[in-house]
Design an enzyme around this catalytic site. Structure first.
Site, PDB file in Angstrom:
ATOM      1  N   GLU A  26      -1.586  14.779   9.496  1.00 30.36           N
ATOM      2  CA  GLU A  26      -0.995  14.753   8.149  1.00 30.36           C
ATOM      3  C   GLU A  26       0.179  15.716   8.086  1.00 30.36           C
ATOM      4  O   GLU A  26       0.088  16.845   8.575  1.00 30.36           O
ATOM      5  CB  GLU A  26      -2.062  15.148   7.130  1.00 30.36           C
ATOM      6  N   THR A  28       2.789  15.495   9.712  1.00 31.44           N
ATOM      7  CA  THR A  28       3.384  15.675  11.043  1.00 31.44           C
ATOM      8  C   THR A  28       4.527  14.703  11.289  1.00 31.44           C
ATOM      9  O   THR A  28       5.352  14.958  12.156  1.00 31.44           O
ATOM     10  CB  THR A  28       2.328  15.475  12.154  1.00 31.44           C
ATOM     11  N   GLY A 111      -0.035   4.686  -5.487  1.00 34.94           N
ATOM     12  CA  GLY A 111       0.037   6.125  -5.678  1.00 34.94           C
ATOM     13  C   GLY A 111      -1.219   6.883  -5.304  1.00 34.94           C
ATOM     14  O   GLY A 111      -1.403   8.028  -5.714  1.00 34.94           O
ATOM     15  N   GLY A 113      -2.025   7.414  -2.071  1.00 34.29           N
ATOM     16  CA  GLY A 113      -1.854   7.901  -0.703  1.00 34.29           C
ATOM     17  C   GLY A 113      -2.274   6.872   0.335  1.00 34.29           C
ATOM     18  O   GLY A 113      -2.479   7.202   1.495  1.00 34.29           O
ATOM     19  N   SER A 115      -0.460   4.103   0.744  1.00 34.61           N
ATOM     20  CA  SER A 115       0.798   3.480   1.120  1.00 34.61           C
ATOM     21  C   SER A 115       1.028   2.082   0.579  1.00 34.61           C
ATOM     22  O   SER A 115       1.365   1.150   1.302  1.00 34.61           O
ATOM     23  CB  SER A 115       0.930   3.485   2.635  1.00 34.61           C
ATOM     24  N   SER A 117       3.519   1.523  -1.124  1.00 32.55           N
ATOM     25  CA  SER A 117       4.976   1.333  -1.016  1.00 32.55           C
ATOM     26  C   SER A 117       5.340   0.694   0.322  1.00 32.55           C
ATOM     27  O   SER A 117       6.113  -0.263   0.369  1.00 32.55           O
ATOM     28  CB  SER A 117       5.724   2.650  -1.215  1.00 32.55           C
ATOM     29  N   ASP A 161       4.014   5.469   7.577  1.00 31.79           N
ATOM     30  CA  ASP A 161       3.448   4.456   6.687  1.00 31.79           C
ATOM     31  C   ASP A 161       3.917   3.060   7.058  1.00 31.79           C
ATOM     32  O   ASP A 161       3.150   2.106   7.099  1.00 31.79           O
ATOM     33  CB  ASP A 161       3.847   4.739   5.227  1.00 31.79           C
TER      34      ASP A 161
END
Ligand code: ADP
Ligand code: MG
Length: 357
Positions: A26, A28, A111, A113, A115, A117, A161
């Protein structure tokens, strides 16, 4: 609602792409480091047709919102910016894109986490590739998607992502070197499955916190005279940095090392310990956790059958992931959710999928 009702004719093609959950690695990816995501069962589907009035039209079923692009030099805001961005990055890559009717529907929570998007971008690019027969591969799709998110949606994201949504499946982990894009598809640790629970806490402060962490990492890399923190392998080297750079860099370096250890083929027990260590590092060194995530992670860690648990995604709210004994995911998730909700929160089980959507 459906495509036909909105656009008055059936779609010509459709494509889907999954959300993802990151198991280890995370914060990274913008440090050129290593990540280990897997796809989740929830996905986004984009249906496409050619628009006959010379304008793009985008509709999201989840938001029940339609955006008409009357001026293609002007980037719209909100969800339309992701689709508009995908079309524009394809045009910049030299393809001619006709005016499109775009219909979006998704089971990926927005939203949290996981992904949504990237799932939106990758499904849009896949659908356009299919409709217009474009010669682009899945890695290029991920790169175009990232460009769209950075330049049009205005999010300074790494490549994880989009690579996960474009290349991962739900049966494997995708080990990715975000600098070289070298990757390996790996089995889950033996006898284990994944649980994901949304904390119900919105990711407020997420973007300001994220940008601040990014610049702290860049400052740490400059001080250490390396291109990116990925180039540090010995965590002791960061100890001379001033605070908070010392702790930020220590998280990134130890997190990269945790991913590298995990992909050497460790037991589920060891993998779980690495996840627990990742959470502690995100909480104490990187300072991106919040009380709700700490409570949910602690409940999961104390539940029988759980190998390890951590916050997943950029933090400041959102979801937690746990590695648990195979076959026990549903019972463990139910138990943990009940305990979490008794603490006054309103969580939601995302994986295993309930199937009642
Ligand atoms: P995450 O990717 O973790 O879910 P982001 O903030 O990166 O969170 O992306 C969420 C945004 O992506 C939403 O606010 C919305 O603009 C867009 N989005 C994702 N999925 C959809 C969808 N199905 N319909 C409309 N917009 C979506
Ligand atoms: Mg996102």
């Amino acid at each position: 609602m459906n495509f036909q009702k909105i656009f008055d004719k059936p779609p010509e093609t459709e494509a889907s792409a999954p959300g993802r959950v990151n198991l280890l690695g995370e914060h990274t990816d913008y440090n050129d480091g290593f990540v280990l995501p897997t796809a989740i069962p929830q996905s986004t589907t984009v249906q496409l047709g050619l628009s006959t009035d010379g304008h793009h039209h985008f509709y999201s079923e989840n938001l029940d919102e339609q955006v008409d692009i009357l001026d293609s030099n002007h980037t719209p805001s909100g969800f339309a910016s992701y689709i508009f961005g995908c079309i524009h990055v394809l045009e910049q890559a030299g393809y001619t894109i006709s005016s499109l009717n775009v219909y979006v529907t998704s089971s990926v929570p927005m939203g949290s986490g996981l992904s949504s998007s990237a799932a939106l971008e990758v499904s849009t690019l896949r659908a356009v590739r299919q409709l217009l027969n474009l010669p682009i591969n899945d890695v290029e799709i991920a790169q175009l998607a990232q460009k769209a998110e950075i330049h049009y949606a205005g999010v300074q994201c790494g490549i994880m992502d989009q690579m996960a949504s474009s290349l991962a499946d739900t049966e494997h982990m995708l080990f990715l070197d975000t600098r070289t894009l070298e990757r390996r598809v790996l089995p889950f640790p033996s006898g284990a499955e994944i649980v994901v629970i949304d904390s119900g806490v919105p990711r407020t402060l997420a973007s300001s916190g994220y940008n601040q962490r990014r610049s702290e990492c860049e400052a740490a890399a400059r001080s250490l005279e390396v291109k990116a923190l990925r180039d540090i392998t010995d965590a002791r080297i960061v100890e001379d940095l001033p605070e908070p750079l010392r702790r930020r860099a220590r998280h990134v370096v130890t997190e990269d090392n945790r991913v590298l250890e995990a992909v050497r083929g460790v037991s589920s027990e060891r993998f779980g310990e690495l996840m627990n260590a990742s959470h502690a590092s995100l909480r104490d060194d990187y300072e991106v956790s919040v009380p709700a995530l700490d409570i949910l992670v602690e409940i999961l860690q104390k539940t029988a059958g759980v190998f390890g648990a951590r916050l997943t995604g950029a933090g400041f709210g959102g979801a937690c992931v746990a590695l648990v004994a195979a076959g026990k995911g549903r019972a463990i998730a139910n138990h943990a959710l009940e305990a979490y909700n008794q603490a006054g929160y309103t969580g939601q089980i995302l994986v295993p999928e309930t199937g009642d959507k």
